[in-house]
Design a protein around this motif. Structure first.
Motif, short mmCIF file in Angstrom:
data_model
loop_
_atom_site.label_atom_id
_atom_site.label_comp_id
_atom_site.label_asym_id
_atom_site.label_seq_id
_atom_site.Cartn_x
_atom_site.Cartn_y
_atom_site.Cartn_z
N LEU A 76 -2.23 -0.57 8.85
CA LEU A 76 -1.86 0.84 8.83
C LEU A 76 -0.35 0.95 8.66
O LEU A 76 0.41 0.23 9.31
N SER A 77 0.08 1.85 7.81
CA SER A 77 1.51 2.09 7.64
C SER A 77 2.02 2.98 8.77
O SER A 77 1.24 3.62 9.49
N GLY A 78 3.34 3.04 8.89
CA GLY A 78 3.92 3.92 9.90
C GLY A 78 3.54 5.37 9.68
O GLY A 78 3.34 6.14 10.62
N LEU A 79 3.44 5.77 8.42
CA LEU A 79 3.07 7.16 8.10
C LEU A 79 1.65 7.46 8.55
O LEU A 79 1.38 8.54 9.09
N GLU A 80 0.74 6.53 8.36
CA GLU A 80 -0.65 6.75 8.75
C GLU A 80 -0.79 6.85 10.27
O GLU A 80 -1.53 7.69 10.78
N VAL A 81 -0.06 5.99 10.98
CA VAL A 81 -0.08 6.06 12.45
C VAL A 81 0.51 7.39 12.91
O VAL A 81 -0.02 8.06 13.81
N LEU A 82 1.62 7.79 12.29
CA LEU A 82 2.26 9.07 12.62
C LEU A 82 1.29 10.23 12.43
O LEU A 82 1.12 11.08 13.31
N LEU A 83 0.63 10.28 11.27
CA LEU A 83 -0.28 11.37 10.98
C LEU A 83 -1.48 11.38 11.93
O LEU A 83 -1.97 12.45 12.31
N GLY A 84 -1.94 10.20 12.32
CA GLY A 84 -3.04 10.14 13.26
C GLY A 84 -2.68 10.72 14.62
O GLY A 84 -3.44 11.51 15.19
N TYR A 85 -1.50 10.35 15.11
CA TYR A 85 -1.04 10.90 16.39
C TYR A 85 -0.83 12.42 16.28
O TYR A 85 -1.19 13.18 17.18
N LEU A 86 -0.22 12.85 15.17
CA LEU A 86 0.04 14.28 15.00
C LEU A 86 -1.25 15.08 14.91
O LEU A 86 -1.31 16.23 15.37
N ARG A 118 0.81 -1.20 0.00
CA ARG A 118 0.00 0.00 0.00
C ARG A 118 0.86 1.26 0.00
O ARG A 118 0.37 2.34 0.28
N PHE A 119 2.15 1.13 -0.22
CA PHE A 119 3.02 2.31 -0.25
C PHE A 119 2.55 3.27 -1.34
O PHE A 119 2.33 2.90 -2.47
N GLY A 120 2.40 4.51 -0.98
CA GLY A 120 1.91 5.50 -1.94
C GLY A 120 0.41 5.71 -1.85
O GLY A 120 -0.13 6.63 -2.46
N HIS A 121 -0.29 4.87 -1.07
CA HIS A 121 -1.72 5.01 -0.87
C HIS A 121 -1.99 5.24 0.61
O HIS A 121 -1.23 4.82 1.46
N ILE A 122 -3.10 5.89 0.90
CA ILE A 122 -3.43 6.22 2.28
C ILE A 122 -4.70 5.48 2.68
O ILE A 122 -5.70 5.50 1.97
N ASN A 123 -4.65 4.82 3.82
CA ASN A 123 -5.82 4.21 4.41
C ASN A 123 -6.56 5.30 5.18
O ASN A 123 -6.34 5.51 6.38
N TRP A 124 -7.43 6.02 4.48
CA TRP A 124 -8.06 7.19 5.07
C TRP A 124 -8.95 6.83 6.26
O TRP A 124 -9.02 7.59 7.24
N LEU A 125 -9.63 5.71 6.19
CA LEU A 125 -10.49 5.30 7.30
C LEU A 125 -9.67 5.03 8.55
O LEU A 125 -10.02 5.46 9.65
N GLY A 126 -8.57 4.30 8.38
CA GLY A 126 -7.71 4.02 9.53
C GLY A 126 -7.08 5.28 10.10
O GLY A 126 -7.01 5.46 11.32
N LEU A 127 -6.62 6.16 9.21
CA LEU A 127 -6.03 7.42 9.64
C LEU A 127 -7.05 8.26 10.41
O LEU A 127 -6.75 8.82 11.47
N GLN A 128 -8.27 8.34 9.88
CA GLN A 128 -9.32 9.11 10.54
C GLN A 128 -9.66 8.51 11.90
O GLN A 128 -9.89 9.24 12.88
N THR A 129 -9.65 7.19 11.98
CA THR A 129 -9.98 6.53 13.25
C THR A 129 -8.96 6.87 14.33
O THR A 129 -9.32 7.17 15.47
#
Length: 270
Positions: free
Chosen positions: A114-124, A14-25
């Motif tokens: 969830l990728s590391g980037l998505e987890v990072l963005l969620g926390y931020l 999934r590199f290059g794609h964002i799991n928007w639902l997971g990020l939003q959660t």
């Protein structure tokens, strides 16, 4: 084991794609986490900021005279605002990760695809939201009590967001690194608090000896406070453009380190 391998493989594909639902959660979880205890996470910082201003006003305010062409309290207010924002942004990410590690439910964040980037963005997102809530509350108080209207509100907002990103990212790094609460307290007391207090919060760095002035200009928090001060009162110790470059660079470095730690599972996976 197969499921764990599939999750890692999925994250790579999934590199290059964002799991928007997971990020939003994750983002909503972080926001709800501090909103549930709003008296501690939002009201308490506002009271503390008000006490700082009151104490400085009673102690030296009337006799201090103008600083950088403005009344002392007007000079002090942006520093108090920025210091409060960054401390709360740091506390939001660091406490969330450390509590999850100590309680053993960090696995709930690691297991989903969830990728590391998505987890990072969620926390931020949670850190920035908490910082903005606190910053808006303090700004409203400064307007009502001191009549301060920001000279450059967009500039102040940019530096407040950068401050929340920088300390939120640092909170992620500290939270991942710390194994228990006393380690987290040590990082807060010996790194974060000195960065905040020794950065021109309560004084102009032009009044410092050359050596201390040079050390202050190495501190990214100095540029955060100086940038917010320029946005609020229209004057600063250094160039706002230089401050933006330094703060953006420092935020990028810290967030990249946090992303690498989350992606690798450093001190997160058993």
């Amino acid at each position: 084991m197969p499921q764990s391998g599939y999750t890692v493989e999925l994250g790579e594909r999934r590199f290059g794609h964002i799991n928007w639902l997971g990020l939003q959660t994750i983002a909503l979880r972080e926001v709800k986490r501090f909103m549930v205890v709003w008296t501690q996470t939002l009201m308490a910082p506002l009271v503390t900021a008000g006490l700082f201003l009151m104490i400085f006003n009673l102690a030296i305010g009337p006799n201090r005279g103008e600083v950088m062409g403005v009344p002392f309290l007007h000079f002090l207010a942006p520093g108090i605002l920025t210091m409060t924002v960054i401390q709360n942004a740091f506390a939001n990410t660091s406490s969330s990760i450390v509590i999850s590690k100590v309680q053993g439910n960090i696995v709930d964040t690691l297991m989903p695809p969830l990728s590391g980037l998505e987890v990072l963005l969620g926390y931020l997102a949670g850190a920035v939201a908490r910082g903005l809530f606190v910053g808006l509350g303090i700004s409203a108080g400064l307007f009502l009590v001191l009549g301060i209207v920001p000279e450059h509100p967009l500039v102040a907002l940019v530096f407040v967001v950068l401050g929340a990103l920088f300390l939120g990212g640092l909170g992620i790094v500290a939270g991942v690194f710390a194994e228990k609460f006393d380690q987290m307290a040590a990082i807060t007391n010996f790194i974060v608090t000195p960065l905040a207090f020794l950065s021109g919060t309560f004084y102009s760095v032009d009044a410092l000896p050359p050596i201390l002035r040079g050390l202050s200009h190495v501190n990214p928090v100095f540029y955060l406070i100086d940038g917010v001060r320029f946005g609020v009162i229209g004057t600063s110790d250094s160039s706002p453009l230089l401050g933006f470059v330094v703060c953006a660079g420092a935020s990028a470095v810290v967030c990249a380190l946090g992303w690498a730690m989350l992606r690798s599972g450093y001190r997160l996976k058993p």
